[in-house]
Design a protein around this motif. Structure first.
Motif, PDB file in Angstrom:
ATOM      1  N   MET A   1      16.953 -20.986  15.502  1.00 29.32           N
ATOM      2  CA  MET A   1      16.932 -22.420  15.323  1.00 29.32           C
ATOM      3  C   MET A   1      16.018 -23.040  16.648  1.00 29.32           C
ATOM      4  N   THR A   2      15.563 -24.443  16.687  1.00 28.92           N
ATOM      5  CA  THR A   2      14.554 -24.570  18.058  1.00 28.92           C
ATOM      6  C   THR A   2      16.007 -25.301  18.592  1.00 28.92           C
ATOM      7  N   TRP A   3      15.651 -26.548  19.683  1.00 22.33           N
ATOM      8  CA  TRP A   3      16.718 -27.148  19.836  1.00 22.33           C
ATOM      9  C   TRP A   3      16.856 -27.863  19.504  1.00 22.33           C
ATOM     10  N   MET A   4      16.032 -28.980  18.999  1.00 31.80           N
ATOM     11  CA  MET A   4      15.488 -30.249  18.584  1.00 31.80           C
ATOM     12  C   MET A   4      16.764 -29.851  16.798  1.00 31.80           C
ATOM     13  N   THR A   5      16.956 -28.685  16.243  1.00 33.21           N
ATOM     14  CA  THR A   5      17.641 -28.993  14.829  1.00 33.21           C
ATOM     15  C   THR A   5      19.022 -28.573  15.748  1.00 33.21           C
ATOM     16  N   TRP A   6      19.817 -28.258  16.513  1.00 36.48           N
ATOM     17  CA  TRP A   6      20.662 -27.810  17.405  1.00 36.48           C
ATOM     18  C   TRP A   6      21.291 -29.346  17.474  1.00 36.48           C
ATOM     19  N   ILE A   7      20.138 -30.134  18.244  1.00 38.11           N
ATOM     20  CA  ILE A   7      20.870 -31.581  18.457  1.00 38.11           C
ATOM     21  C   ILE A   7      20.906 -32.644  17.459  1.00 38.11           C
ATOM     22  N   LEU A   8      19.829 -32.342  15.992  1.00 36.80           N
ATOM     23  CA  LEU A   8      20.270 -33.061  14.837  1.00 36.80           C
ATOM     24  C   LEU A   8      21.685 -32.545  14.603  1.00 36.80           C
ATOM     25  N   LEU A   9      22.268 -31.367  14.738  1.00 32.54           N
ATOM     26  CA  LEU A   9      23.255 -30.328  14.373  1.00 32.54           C
ATOM     27  C   LEU A   9      24.336 -31.259  14.654  1.00 32.54           C
ATOM     28  N   VAL A  10      24.002 -31.846  16.180  1.00 33.07           N
ATOM     29  CA  VAL A  10      25.317 -31.941  17.158  1.00 33.07           C
ATOM     30  C   VAL A  10      25.882 -33.560  16.360  1.00 33.07           C
ATOM     31  N   LEU A  11      24.434 -34.544  16.285  1.00 31.19           N
ATOM     32  CA  LEU A  11      23.800 -35.807  16.110  1.00 31.19           C
ATOM     33  C   LEU A  11      24.683 -36.259  14.472  1.00 31.19           C
ATOM     34  N   VAL A  12      24.449 -35.316  13.588  1.00 27.81           N
ATOM     35  CA  VAL A  12      24.910 -35.530  12.376  1.00 27.81           C
ATOM     36  C   VAL A  12      26.506 -35.098  12.462  1.00 27.81           C
ATOM     37  N   LEU A  13      27.530 -34.112  12.750  1.00 24.00           N
ATOM     38  CA  LEU A  13      28.922 -33.347  13.487  1.00 24.00           C
ATOM     39  C   LEU A  13      29.375 -35.207  13.905  1.00 24.00           C
ATOM     40  N   GLY A  14      28.296 -35.054  14.773  1.00 25.98           N
ATOM     41  CA  GLY A  14      29.545 -36.346  15.483  1.00 25.98           C
ATOM     42  C   GLY A  14      29.711 -37.694  15.004  1.00 25.98           C
ATOM     43  N   GLY A  15      28.611 -37.732  14.510  1.00 22.86           N
ATOM     44  CA  GLY A  15      28.384 -38.994  13.246  1.00 22.86           C
ATOM     45  C   GLY A  15      29.245 -39.302  12.028  1.00 22.86           C
ATOM     46  N   ALA A  16      29.484 -37.898  11.951  1.00 24.20           N
ATOM     47  CA  ALA A  16      30.478 -37.202  10.695  1.00 24.20           C
ATOM     48  C   ALA A  16      32.356 -37.758  11.291  1.00 24.20           C
ATOM     49  N   ALA A  17      32.052 -37.274  12.263  1.00 26.90           N
ATOM     50  CA  ALA A  17      33.580 -37.257  13.373  1.00 26.90           C
ATOM     51  C   ALA A  17      33.560 -38.349  13.539  1.00 26.90           C
ATOM     52  N   TRP A  18      32.583 -39.829  13.948  1.00 28.51           N
ATOM     53  CA  TRP A  18      32.659 -41.006  14.020  1.00 28.51           C
ATOM     54  C   TRP A  18      33.347 -41.906  13.411  1.00 28.51           C
ATOM     55  N   VAL A  19      32.937 -41.743  12.104  1.00 31.98           N
ATOM     56  CA  VAL A  19      33.023 -42.544  11.027  1.00 31.98           C
ATOM     57  C   VAL A  19      34.348 -42.153   9.812  1.00 31.98           C
ATOM     58  N   TRP A  20      34.856 -40.605  10.578  1.00 34.01           N
ATOM     59  CA  TRP A  20      36.100 -40.343   9.167  1.00 34.01           C
ATOM     60  C   TRP A  20      37.344 -41.208  10.599  1.00 34.01           C
ATOM     61  N   TYR A  21      37.222 -41.399  11.281  1.00 38.94           N
ATOM     62  CA  TYR A  21      38.369 -41.753  12.675  1.00 38.94           C
ATOM     63  C   TYR A  21      38.280 -42.855  12.623  1.00 38.94           C
ATOM     64  N   ARG A  22      37.216 -43.815  12.727  1.00 34.85           N
ATOM     65  CA  ARG A  22      37.132 -45.153  12.493  1.00 34.85           C
ATOM     66  C   ARG A  22      38.053 -45.242  10.826  1.00 34.85           C
ATOM     67  N   ILE A  23      37.663 -44.297  10.360  1.00 32.09           N
ATOM     68  CA  ILE A  23      38.255 -45.065   8.388  1.00 32.09           C
ATOM     69  C   ILE A  23      39.864 -44.750   9.016  1.00 32.09           C
ATOM     70  N   ASN A  24      39.931 -43.614   9.341  1.00 33.17           N
ATOM     71  CA  ASN A  24      41.468 -43.286   9.228  1.00 33.17           C
ATOM     72  C   ASN A  24      42.157 -42.972  10.669  1.00 33.17           C
TER      73      ASN A  24
END
Length: 61
Positions: A1-24
């Motif tokens: 995987m390239t660096w951009m793929t890793w950065i995109l993965l971290v951003l998506v997982l971080g965004g999902a975790a933030w949304v989950w926290y805000r809901i719960n």
């Protein structure tokens, strides 16, 4: 995987975790509803029933 793929993965997982926290967050006191219908019957959720704070009364003595 390239660096951009890793950065995109971290951003998506971080965004999902933030949304989950805000809901719960801690304001709701319950992560999810069982759908048992107890709140409609009695007006009290079985998940937060035992977590309510109890008011301490003064000792009558």
């Amino acid at each position: 995987m390239t660096w951009m793929t890793w950065i995109l993965l971290v951003l998506v997982l971080g965004g999902a975790a933030w949304v989950w926290y805000r809901i719960n967050n801690d304001k709701s006191e319950a992560v999810s509803c069982y759908g048992c219908g107890q709140c409609a019957r009695t007006g009290e959720c079985v998940m937060v029933k035992g977590k309510k704070s109890v008011k301490k009364e003064k000792d009558p003595a």
